[in-house]
Design a protein around this motif. Sequence first.
Motif, mmCIF file in Angstrom:
data_model
loop_
_atom_site.group_PDB
_atom_site.id
_atom_site.type_symbol
_atom_site.label_atom_id
_atom_site.label_comp_id
_atom_site.label_asym_id
_atom_site.label_seq_id
_atom_site.Cartn_x
_atom_site.Cartn_y
_atom_site.Cartn_z
ATOM 1 N N GLU A 233 0.817 -1.221 0.000
ATOM 2 C CA GLU A 233 0.000 0.000 0.000
ATOM 3 C C GLU A 233 0.851 1.272 0.000
ATOM 4 O O GLU A 233 0.328 2.364 -0.221
ATOM 5 C CB GLU A 233 -0.956 0.017 1.199
ATOM 6 N N HIS A 234 2.159 1.117 0.243
ATOM 7 C CA HIS A 234 3.043 2.279 0.239
ATOM 8 C C HIS A 234 3.974 2.246 -0.980
ATOM 9 O O HIS A 234 5.058 2.823 -0.944
ATOM 10 C CB HIS A 234 3.896 2.299 1.513
ATOM 11 N N ALA A 235 3.533 1.631 -2.054
ATOM 12 C CA ALA A 235 4.409 1.474 -3.218
ATOM 13 C C ALA A 235 4.786 2.815 -3.850
ATOM 14 O O ALA A 235 5.927 2.992 -4.279
ATOM 15 C CB ALA A 235 3.720 0.574 -4.259
ATOM 16 N N MET A 236 3.860 3.747 -3.908
ATOM 17 C CA MET A 236 4.129 5.026 -4.575
ATOM 18 C C MET A 236 4.554 6.124 -3.622
ATOM 19 O O MET A 236 5.239 7.068 -4.007
ATOM 20 C CB MET A 236 2.893 5.466 -5.366
ATOM 21 N N SER A 237 4.137 6.038 -2.375
ATOM 22 C CA SER A 237 4.494 7.048 -1.384
ATOM 23 C C SER A 237 4.304 6.449 0.010
ATOM 24 O O SER A 237 3.704 5.379 0.170
ATOM 25 C CB SER A 237 3.646 8.315 -1.535
ATOM 26 N N TYR A 238 4.821 7.165 1.007
ATOM 27 C CA TYR A 238 4.754 6.639 2.379
ATOM 28 C C TYR A 238 4.428 7.777 3.351
ATOM 29 O O TYR A 238 5.144 8.785 3.377
ATOM 30 C CB TYR A 238 6.089 5.995 2.745
ATOM 31 N N GLY A 239 3.354 7.588 4.096
ATOM 32 C CA GLY A 239 3.008 8.531 5.156
ATOM 33 C C GLY A 239 2.552 9.898 4.704
ATOM 34 O O GLY A 239 2.573 10.854 5.485
ATOM 35 N N LEU A 240 2.110 10.018 3.458
ATOM 36 C CA LEU A 240 1.644 11.318 2.941
ATOM 37 C C LEU A 240 0.121 11.392 2.890
ATOM 38 O O LEU A 240 -0.550 10.373 2.795
ATOM 39 C CB LEU A 240 2.226 11.559 1.545
#
Length: 407
Positions: free
Chosen positions: A400-407
């Motif tokens: 679920e964080h493949a494209m970004s993380y924590g944004l």
Amino acid sequence: MGPSYRTSYQAKQEKEVVDLEARALSPKGSLVSPSLPHASSFRRRRSHSRRALKWITAGVFILCLVGCILRISSHVNVLHSQQLDYEPIDVVAVSLKPSCVTREAITSLNRYLQPRAIHIITTSSVKCSIFSLFADNVVCHLQDKFLDGVTVDRVGDFLQRRLGLDQHKRFKGRDMSGWYMQQFLKLGSVLALPGLTIYYVVWDLDMILLSPVQLVWRDRELPGGGLVDMSASAGQTQTLVNIGGSVAPGYMASFQRLTKHGLEFAPDGTSFVTHWMVIYKPYLLEFLRELSNDGDGPTDWVWRILGAVEPRYADLGFSEYASYISWVRQHYPQSQRLASRKTWVRHPFGQRTLSLLRLLRTDRCCCPNGLLLWLLRLLGFVYTGYEVGHIPECRYDASEHAMSYGL
């Protein structure tokens, strides 16, 4: 005498005995009448003294805290004024994906370093579009188009075909081929971005700057706080070199094979793998030419570095930071100024702290905490790591964080 007299007399004697016992038992044998509450008064005075001592202790602590804040604030103002004397420099960074950590890192760079541009190299145009939202001076590039003929697949194929290594092996949350690739992108930035300022900074975007820092000294400038002059001569420009990095056999083995010299270390025995460094373009270009061994191709140094990796230590087989800084120390030692102490930490108060604080977020991501950053700044640290990819509980690599993380 009658019974009434004897009773009155006995009562008088008993009262005198009680008075005598009271005087004998009063504090320090004082002849105080038992009708006066001497013991309770003493206890009250002692309680008041304890409360007063607590208030005094609290006051001293607050004064010390205010003094520390004023001292740090004064040091920050001095560094800000020193920074204004020089033209802004560029920053080059490589990142797998945009995250709450990279956003905070970019914000901190713009707040304290004030670079002209922050060049970010990442893996897709979608990620580039997100990075570009973080700041107006962000310039984004795609990794497989950055260096002519150097792609992550070619790097992985070389590792597997020539060294017998699994190019997709994961170590501390990272892919082996991608880990080597990001080092080549940093070193190759001097070739791919000819318009970079003559001094520029290579920065790991999981590092967050906590205060201004002077990067370059020119002519006869006095050493800054926490720094030591390393054989400076009049008119010699020097760049800051951090200390406190880890030591790995693979770093030493590859550098020895590439240059026929041993790797350099700080006076305290630590390495220069400190997650960012100041580059002087002419030195880096000369370093890459030497690594290419007079080869015809502009990126021959990439394959020569990979060929020098010791397979037994391939997980940590080469360091761009330790190698460049060591080479400069051996060829231009007067150009460097070493920090006299370690001014950074890899994680604020340990990995466990970050993994616990993620529970305060609904998305359970390990994102920078303002209070932790403030405390580290108060303690005098210049920058801190937030290497969430190394902490399994942070789930940085989750789908679920493949494209970004924590944004």
